[in-house]
Enzyme design. Structure first.
Site, PDB file in Angstrom:
ATOM      1  N   CYS A  89      38.689 -41.108 -45.832  1.00  9.19           N
ATOM      2  CA  CYS A  89      39.501 -42.227 -45.522  1.00  9.19           C
ATOM      3  C   CYS A  89      38.992 -43.207 -44.726  1.00  9.19           C
ATOM      4  CB  CYS A  89      40.790 -41.768 -45.414  1.00  9.19           C
ATOM      5  SG  CYS A  89      41.533 -40.169 -45.996  1.00  9.19           S
ATOM      6  N   ASP A  90      38.674 -42.761 -43.397  1.00  7.28           N
ATOM      7  CA  ASP A  90      38.739 -43.564 -42.362  1.00  7.28           C
ATOM      8  C   ASP A  90      37.156 -43.709 -41.646  1.00  7.28           C
ATOM      9  OD1 ASP A  90      41.470 -43.933 -42.381  1.00  7.28           O
ATOM     10  OD2 ASP A  90      41.689 -42.231 -41.050  1.00  7.28           O
ATOM     11  N   CYS A 135      40.973 -37.315 -41.586  1.00  8.26           N
ATOM     12  CA  CYS A 135      40.126 -37.673 -42.764  1.00  8.26           C
ATOM     13  C   CYS A 135      39.078 -38.545 -42.801  1.00  8.26           C
ATOM     14  CB  CYS A 135      41.416 -38.254 -43.741  1.00  8.26           C
ATOM     15  SG  CYS A 135      40.705 -38.473 -45.551  1.00  8.26           S
TER      16      CYS A 135
END
Ligand code: FAD
Ligand code: NAP
Length: 316
Positions: free
Chosen positions: A140-141, A137
């Site tokens: 997200c990261d 992701c």
């Protein structure tokens, strides 16, 4: 014994949320939707979406999905945070829905909208370093790798779009693909090819992810001639396709509740009906799914409309 629900929807992504909206707005009173992770589904992990009709500006998946649960709930869908373990059919023609905590519910109809999840690449070190440098992701990261170099694996829409997103944050993105042609749409391929921060590493596969206690230190890739290259990146983003979440349909004896394709997708007709009366499927989980938010939403609406007809037919 608990109340008998009119409809249970398993999964709260675009298909499930639209099914819930249409079912409740269409007059069903007793509709419960179960979501085990994030209402909004897998698109909430996408950093940009530009092909949902009407959404002219490029927005994140989270932004696109923000109001869907509220809209469905407004018409009366009960949205529950819980995983469904198994759906089966009992002798009295009702469905038994067993939750992860073994709570048992009963319903006259069910729509399966469990979607799909990222596949693993199978590279050595992928599991060991998951969450410590290996990610599925970018939204997200990605920020953890601001001004650092990262690698992206895959040649489909997800890999190329997320590589573009990461190129805005990171100092460099190595895009590793096992062929020299991409599966992604031509417009996206063009944007990637023009991006000076993305280096294409083609005809190459990942061999080993290595690192230490603090996380990933790099990735060794091999090209088609067997020549190895050591990419010293702290972050590796894997986008090598999706696998469908059909586990809820697996019965205790190992069979599936309804007919499935050889790839494990649910076989449905144009009404989103499965081979079993009262059981419907919508979105990425079904055969021949176009795997688009707009298509999943359309499937959800179709399934709900046909559930209403099915429930009416029970009273005739
Ligand atoms: P999903 O979105 O997968 O939702 C299924 C839901 O069911 C999930 O929330 C899951 O947690 C839940 N669930 C699963 N099993 C259970 C269970 N046992 N109990 C309870 N809940 C369960 N499409 C586009 O149109 N445009 C794009 O730009 C685009 N970009 C994408 C980018 C990425 C990185 C990815 C991964 C996908 C992208 N897609 C895009 C595809 C799109 O996200 C999917 O086609 C769409 O989300 C499918 O919707 P769905 O409701 O069928 O399934
Ligand atoms: P995908 O289209 O199936 O592409 C997977 C890519 O990973 C392919 O290029 C494949 O290579 C490669 N691959 C597969 N297994 C591999 C392995 N073990 N090691 C290395 N590479 C591997 O998957 P996706 O990109 O996740 O997309 C899934 C679906 O969602 C698609 O239908 C896609 O169109 C849709 N989606 C749409 C959008 C959009 O509309 N903007 C955005 C994202 C996703 P090969 O090409 O050689 O097979």
């Amino acid at each position: 014994m608990s109340e008998i629900l009119d409809l249970v929807i398993v999964g709260g992504g675009p298909a499930g949320l639209t099914a819930g909206l249409y079912a409740s707005r269409g007059g069903l009173k007793n509709v419960v939707m179960f979501e085990k992770s994030v209402f909004g589904g897998q698109i909430t992990k996408s950093s940009e979406i530009e092909n949902y009709p009407g959404a002219i500006e490029v927005i994140t998946g989270l932004e696109l999905m923000e109001k869907w649960p509220e809209q469905a709930a407004r018409f009366g869908v009960r949205e529950e945070f819980a995983g469904v373990k198994r759906v089966s059919k009992s002798k009295d023609d009702l469905f038994d829905i067993m939750l992860d905590d073994n709570t048992l519910l009963r319903a006259k109809s069910v729509i399966i909208c469990t979607g799909s999840n990222p596949k693993k690449s199978g590279i050595e070190g992928e599991d060991e370093f998951y969450g410590r440098g290996v990610s599925y992701c970018a939204t997200c990261d990605g920020f953890f790798y601001k001004n650092k170099e990262v690698a992206v694996l895959g040649g489909g829409d997800a890999a190329l779009e997320e590589a573009l997103f990461l190129a805005n944050i990171c100092s460099k993105v190595y895009l590793i693909h096992r062929r020299d042609e991409f599966r992604a749409s031509p417009a996206t391929v063009q944007r990637v090819e023009k991006n000076s921060k993305i280096e294409l590493v083609l005809n190459s596969t990942g061999k080993k992810i290595y690192g230490d206690i603090s996380g990933v230190n790099g990735l060794i890739v091999t090209d088609k001639n067997g020549v190895e290259r050591d990419l010293k990146v702290p972050g590796i983003f894997v986008f090598v396709g999706m696998k469908v979440n059909h586990e809820v349909l697996l019965q205790e004896d190992g069979s599936f509740l309804c007919e499935m394709s050889k790839n494990g997708e649910v076989v449905v007709d144009l009404d989103m009906k499965t081979s079993l009366n009262g059981l419907f499927a919508a979105g990425d989980i079904r055969i021949d799914a176009a795997k688009q938010v707009v298509c999943a939403a359309g499937d959800g609406a179709t399934a709900a409309i046909n559930v209403i007809s099915y429930l009416e037919s029970l009273h005739e």
